[in-house]
Scaffold this active site. Structure first.
Site, short mmCIF file in Angstrom:
data_model
loop_
_atom_site.label_atom_id
_atom_site.label_comp_id
_atom_site.label_asym_id
_atom_site.label_seq_id
_atom_site.Cartn_x
_atom_site.Cartn_y
_atom_site.Cartn_z
N HIS A 60 49.15 52.20 32.37
CA HIS A 60 49.03 51.17 33.41
C HIS A 60 48.89 51.80 34.79
O HIS A 60 49.79 51.74 35.62
CB HIS A 60 50.23 50.22 33.35
CG HIS A 60 50.23 49.32 32.16
ND1 HIS A 60 51.02 49.54 31.06
CD2 HIS A 60 49.51 48.20 31.89
CE1 HIS A 60 50.81 48.59 30.17
NE2 HIS A 60 49.90 47.76 30.65
N HIS A 64 43.08 52.44 34.56
CA HIS A 64 43.01 51.24 33.72
C HIS A 64 42.48 50.06 34.53
O HIS A 64 41.64 49.28 34.04
CB HIS A 64 44.41 50.92 33.17
CG HIS A 64 44.53 49.55 32.56
ND1 HIS A 64 43.84 49.17 31.43
CD2 HIS A 64 45.26 48.47 32.96
CE1 HIS A 64 44.14 47.90 31.13
NE2 HIS A 64 44.99 47.46 32.05
N HIS A 101 45.29 43.42 38.85
CA HIS A 101 45.97 42.70 37.77
C HIS A 101 47.21 43.43 37.23
O HIS A 101 48.07 42.79 36.61
CB HIS A 101 44.99 42.41 36.63
CG HIS A 101 44.81 43.55 35.66
ND1 HIS A 101 44.02 44.64 35.95
CD2 HIS A 101 45.35 43.78 34.44
CE1 HIS A 101 44.06 45.48 34.92
NE2 HIS A 101 44.86 44.99 34.00
N ASP A 102 47.32 44.73 37.44
CA ASP A 102 48.51 45.47 36.98
C ASP A 102 49.14 46.28 38.11
O ASP A 102 49.89 47.24 37.85
CB ASP A 102 48.15 46.42 35.83
CG ASP A 102 48.27 45.76 34.46
OD1 ASP A 102 49.06 44.81 34.33
OD2 ASP A 102 47.58 46.20 33.52
N ASP A 213 41.18 43.41 29.57
CA ASP A 213 42.50 44.03 29.54
C ASP A 213 42.81 44.63 28.17
O ASP A 213 43.57 45.59 28.06
CB ASP A 213 43.55 42.96 29.90
CG ASP A 213 44.88 43.58 30.31
OD1 ASP A 213 44.88 44.70 30.86
OD2 ASP A 213 45.92 42.93 30.10
N GLN A 264 47.55 50.45 15.56
CA GLN A 264 46.26 50.10 16.14
C GLN A 264 45.48 49.12 15.26
O GLN A 264 44.79 48.23 15.77
CB GLN A 264 45.43 51.37 16.38
CG GLN A 264 45.97 52.25 17.49
CD GLN A 264 46.05 51.53 18.82
OE1 GLN A 264 45.07 50.95 19.28
NE2 GLN A 264 47.23 51.54 19.43
N PHE A 267 46.98 45.82 15.96
CA PHE A 267 46.55 45.40 17.28
C PHE A 267 45.17 44.77 17.22
O PHE A 267 44.92 43.71 17.82
CB PHE A 267 46.57 46.62 18.21
CG PHE A 267 46.05 46.38 19.60
CD1 PHE A 267 46.58 45.39 20.40
CD2 PHE A 267 45.03 47.18 20.11
CE1 PHE A 267 46.10 45.19 21.69
CE2 PHE A 267 44.55 46.98 21.40
CZ PHE A 267 45.09 45.98 22.19
#
Length: 465
Positions: A60, A64, A101-102, A213, A264, A267
């Site tokens: 983050h 990114h 956004h982060d 994202d 993953q 995910f």
């Protein structure tokens, strides 16, 4: 159009400032700086400070954020016909929301902040804690005249772009993930998605930032692996913190038990594939089709190494006590945050009714001297290399006639500068900025023009949920 984008290479060429350079490039490319009469130096200062407020985390970080910004642009605007649906105000909102956004992400998720009674969780009542903090931090940065990118906007435009930005940042809260997917699917199944309607465009913008994202599995294999190992590093650090504080270690965050390929695959199957499938049903562009193909290929790769631990890099545990101390010391108490909000209101820095709209002010210490990570081509070492991020400063244009010895990256930049000295996108950015971004950015000039901003669209004012 070439959709391959190497954000780590951009980071190398920009001294660890990919977000600032890419943000300025895109605002210039779409004519948004001129259209909205944005002061160029103020815009640069704003994006520099936003980038400086991203922490030195493995995932983050500002790299990114730059990657999400680039991906949002490709999802929405790589196809000229698709791009015609959005107003310039919406495009500006999408660019800035992606960039912020982060911002000031602490490297742990909302659940950890809530379980540890972090001041931010108390401030935001356990609801979308990080997302409200990111949005609040962005508008806090704008309170200073030298970084107020919306200073010249009329009141109604400020209100509309603020609302759109907040909605997009809040959309990245994973606890609301399937609500957004189901909302889009319902529109598609009822054939009621109409991009000429502002609320439906707002939904598409929210879905675009969600896809961006979570776009790691939609990238090339090497990029997918790089980002996957980075997020797992943060996961494991949170698991270490949870164990140290006597909390239950969250799923996939136990470095001793987690199988990364299995993680993953889950995910992709549970979160990413349904998201991109719903997106592809309404936005069928070449870039979307490439994303869907990459998701399938990358899932096959993770499946092929399920029983090959040698394919996974080693993760070294950090000093968790120091990380935990920083997490709590850099924020301050809720009372401190509330006092700052009251002070800002009394000084007339904010309009209280507008500022309270789904957001509250946060106060975090200066991070202008933090560093940003860059990538190593060797996945075994990709978590160890970083580039120093300089403090906020004015951009200095390099001299093409300099006689000092330059690095290969500097020579590449200077060569591009001489080739692009007459480029239409360079005047406001400075030739170094445009040369760097043109080297990496796959978006090329196209003949389409973005639609004019509607004079009035009351439906736009009803999208905060």
């Amino acid at each position: 159009m070439d959709f391959d984008f190497d954000v780590f290479r951009l980071g190398e060429l920009t001294n660890g400032q990919p977000l600032c350079f890419l943000s300025m490039h895109l605002l210039q490319y779409y004519g948004l700086i001129e259209y909205f009469n944005i002061d160029v130096e103020v815009a640069k200062s704003f994006f520099r400070e936003v980038e400086a407020n991203y922490r030195n985390l493995s995932y983050h970080n500002s790299f990114h954020a730059a990657d999400v910004l680039q991906t949002v642009n490709l999802l929405l605007l790589s196809d000229p016909q698709m791009a015609q649906n959005f107003t310039k105000l919406e495009i500006l909102a999408a660019c800035i929301a992606s960039a912020v956004h982060d911002v000031d992400h602490p490297g742990v998720n909302n659940n950890y902040l809530i379980q540890s009674s972090h001041p931010l969780a108390i401030l935001y009542n356990d609801f979308s804690v990080l997302e409200y903090h990111h949005a609040s931090k962005a508008f806090e940065i704008m309170q200073k005249p030298q970084t107020n990118i919306f200073a010249k906007f009329p009141v109604d435009q400020k209100r509309d772009i603020r609302k759109q930005m907040i909605n997009m940042v809040i959309a990245t809260d994973m606890s609301q993930h399937f609500m957004y997917i189901n909302k889009l699917k319902s529109k598609i199944s009822a054939a009621s998605l109409k991009l000429q309607d502002a609320p439906d465009r707002a939904l598409v913008l929210d879905m675009a930032i969600k896809c961006a994202d979570l776009n790691n599995p939609a990238k090339s294999l090497e990029s997918c692996k790089s980002w996957a190992f980075r997020i797992m590093e943060e996961f494991f650090q949170q698991g270490d913190r949870e164990r140290m504080n006597g909390l239950n270690v969250s799923m996939f965050m136990d470095r001793k038990e987690t199988n990364i390929p299995k993680c993953q695959i889950g995910f992709v199957d549970i979160l990413v594939a349904p998201l991109f499938e719903s997106w592809s049903q309404c936005i069928a562009t070449d870039f979307t089709r490439l994303c869907m193909n990459n998701i399938s290929l990358n899932r096959s790769y993770w499946e092929s190494i399920l029983d090959k631990p040698e394919a996974i890099p080693a993760f070294q545990p950090p000093n968790i006590q120091l990380l935990e101390q920083e997490l709590f010391e850099t924020v301050g108490s809720p009372a401190t945050l509330k006092k700052k909000l009251i002070s800002m209101q009394k000084n007339g820095d904010i309009i209280s009714d507008s500022f309270r709209l789904k957001s509250k002010a946060g106060s975090v210490g200066s991070k202008s001297t933090r560093t940003s990570p860059a990538s190593s081509r060797n996945s075994a070492h990709l978590l160890q290399k970083s580039y120093a991020k300089p403090p906020l400063r004015h951009e200095v244009k390099p001299s093409l006639g300099a006689t000092t010895t330059n690095s290969k990256a500097e020579n590449d930049i200077m060569k591009l500068e001489s080739q692009n000295s007459n480029s239409a996108i360079t005047p406001l950015m400075g030739r170094r900025t445009s040369a760097v971004v043109e080297m990496i950015n796959p978006i090329k000039p196209s003949p389409f023009n973005l639609p004019e901003l509607p004079k009035s669209d009351p439906a736009q004012n009803s999208n905060v949920e």
